[in-house]
Design a protein around this motif. Sequence first.
Motif, PDB file in Angstrom:
ATOM      1  N   ALA A 111      36.769  51.552  34.350  1.00  0.00           N
ATOM      2  CA  ALA A 111      36.413  50.296  33.708  1.00  0.00           C
ATOM      3  C   ALA A 111      34.896  50.122  33.655  1.00  0.00           C
ATOM      4  O   ALA A 111      34.143  50.749  34.410  1.00  0.00           O
ATOM      5  N   GLN A 345      43.857  52.730  32.125  1.00  0.00           N
ATOM      6  CA  GLN A 345      42.593  53.256  32.648  1.00  0.00           C
ATOM      7  C   GLN A 345      41.792  53.922  31.539  1.00  0.00           C
ATOM      8  O   GLN A 345      40.581  53.683  31.385  1.00  0.00           O
ATOM      9  N   ALA A 348      40.490  51.419  29.059  1.00  0.00           N
ATOM     10  CA  ALA A 348      39.301  50.740  29.568  1.00  0.00           C
ATOM     11  C   ALA A 348      38.058  51.594  29.357  1.00  0.00           C
ATOM     12  O   ALA A 348      36.989  51.089  28.985  1.00  0.00           O
ATOM     13  N   LEU A 355      36.358  45.261  26.982  1.00  0.00           N
ATOM     14  CA  LEU A 355      37.537  44.931  27.785  1.00  0.00           C
ATOM     15  C   LEU A 355      37.508  43.474  28.242  1.00  0.00           C
ATOM     16  O   LEU A 355      38.550  42.882  28.509  1.00  0.00           O
ATOM     17  N   ALA A 439      41.092  47.577  34.810  1.00  0.00           N
ATOM     18  CA  ALA A 439      41.686  48.183  33.618  1.00  0.00           C
ATOM     19  C   ALA A 439      43.088  47.658  33.369  1.00  0.00           C
ATOM     20  O   ALA A 439      43.429  47.245  32.256  1.00  0.00           O
ATOM     21  N   TYR A 442      42.854  43.360  32.837  1.00  0.00           N
ATOM     22  CA  TYR A 442      42.278  42.898  31.582  1.00  0.00           C
ATOM     23  C   TYR A 442      42.903  43.614  30.388  1.00  0.00           C
ATOM     24  O   TYR A 442      43.036  43.031  29.309  1.00  0.00           O
ATOM     25  N   GLY A 443      43.316  44.870  30.572  1.00  0.00           N
ATOM     26  CA  GLY A 443      43.997  45.576  29.499  1.00  0.00           C
ATOM     27  C   GLY A 443      45.322  44.939  29.145  1.00  0.00           C
ATOM     28  O   GLY A 443      45.664  44.780  27.965  1.00  0.00           O
TER      29      GLY A 443
END
Length: 484
Positions: A111, A345, A348, A355, A439, A442-443
């Motif tokens: 990230a 991952q 990100a 992100l 990752a 927020y992903g």
Amino acid sequence: MAITHSNQLVWFRRNLRVANNPALEAAADSQHAKPLGVFCYDQQYTGTWLGMPRCAPLRAKFLWESVQDLQQQLQQMGGELIVQAEEPETLLPKLCQELNITHVHTQRLFAHEEVAAAERVLQALNAIGVTFVQHECYTLLAEAEVYERHTSPLGSFSKFRRKVAPDTQAITLRLNPLSVSQTSAVAQENAVARENAEPQENGVWHQLLAHQKQTPRTRENTAAENIIENAVAQENGARHHSLKQSPIAINADTDSRSVLPFKGGETAGQRRLQDYAASAVGHYKETRNGLIGADYSSKLSPWLNLGCISPAQVLQAVREYEAEHGANASTEWLIVELLWRDFFQFLAAEHGADLFQGSAKALGKVPENTDNDPTFLAWCAGETSNEFVNANMRELAKTGFMSNRGRQNVASALIHDMGIDWRWGALWFEANLLDYDPASNYGNWQYIGGLAANPRGGSWFNLKKQAQMYDTEGAYQKLWQAQY
């Protein structure tokens, strides 16, 4: 305590374990010198963003337990872990110069902030002639393997899986991952400002986490929290100090209704992995949308995301179950969940600073200050008009955990029904979730909002229908009706 160490140092990040840890293995020399590691409580733990602290007491408690478990294991090996509340680009060069360190080994993370931190450390260590080596061990699949098979931008998980791992049985154990020696430079113009302003005393933080029994922050107890244990390690006259207590408040009790008595650390993580893989993994796909109980899902994510256990170890445990009981749809699906984790991952890494940015559709309102938005405050406290949302939000605040089904529903409610900026919800999750990693967190929020990797343009859930499907008798809602 005198330590005879090599000229190798391990910067522990989210790889808080001694087994299957390539950074730790690489730091060992032929003379079997005692391992010396460092863990930094940096701004990603002690800082704030958008006026709110980033690590609440329950998450901080799990982190502290994990750090302490690692320290104890290293001490049993004759080594030591130095724990400090300092930025790594400041602390690591200082230690390297004091101890004549020539190589610093660490973990590769993906990230934006993590990449930026590694870049700052790289520059600081290069300036004093110290070699910086990053090792891949956070994902199930190797980065080179992924980008060799998936050369286009990551548009959807289904495409990602078809290209990189169409047959989960073909995935091999990666117990000794390759390493990379440096990160790509981070463009300054893409930096995300995570302000460090102190949260307001009467703001959302203090209102909604009062149940976690935080004591007033006086000068006396602040000093007590930062008691330093002198002479944790001593070499060539240099004294190194390690925090004796967490620099973040951890005086929080987990509610007795928690699905598990979560305890941080490799020891507890390995125990949970063994317990779950012994039997319950065989029905994972059928029960994974559950809401009550220890074994409806693996509950491994808190230990995975701090690296107390590795994805390779989870895969190995699944393979051992399959060898004895045979593979089935459930064992395959648990591996698919590890691939989802990998997907976020690498997503990100691809998105960088984006992100943490972007608006989900045309939001009705984007509050500048959550303290003035009663809708958001009600969502955080589990006091909305929807009892299914409320039950999930109360479980999160009181235990640090929420089911995957619950996370999707409460995120959908905040974004699509309430019209609140998704980042406020993501930040509340960041502070409270035991299994937080940037990752995945927020992903997933961007995925629900339709900002990234969701071919449907977002995910909106009918809350009434979801409650009827997954809490048919209302047992989960009844369990969390009380605020005690």
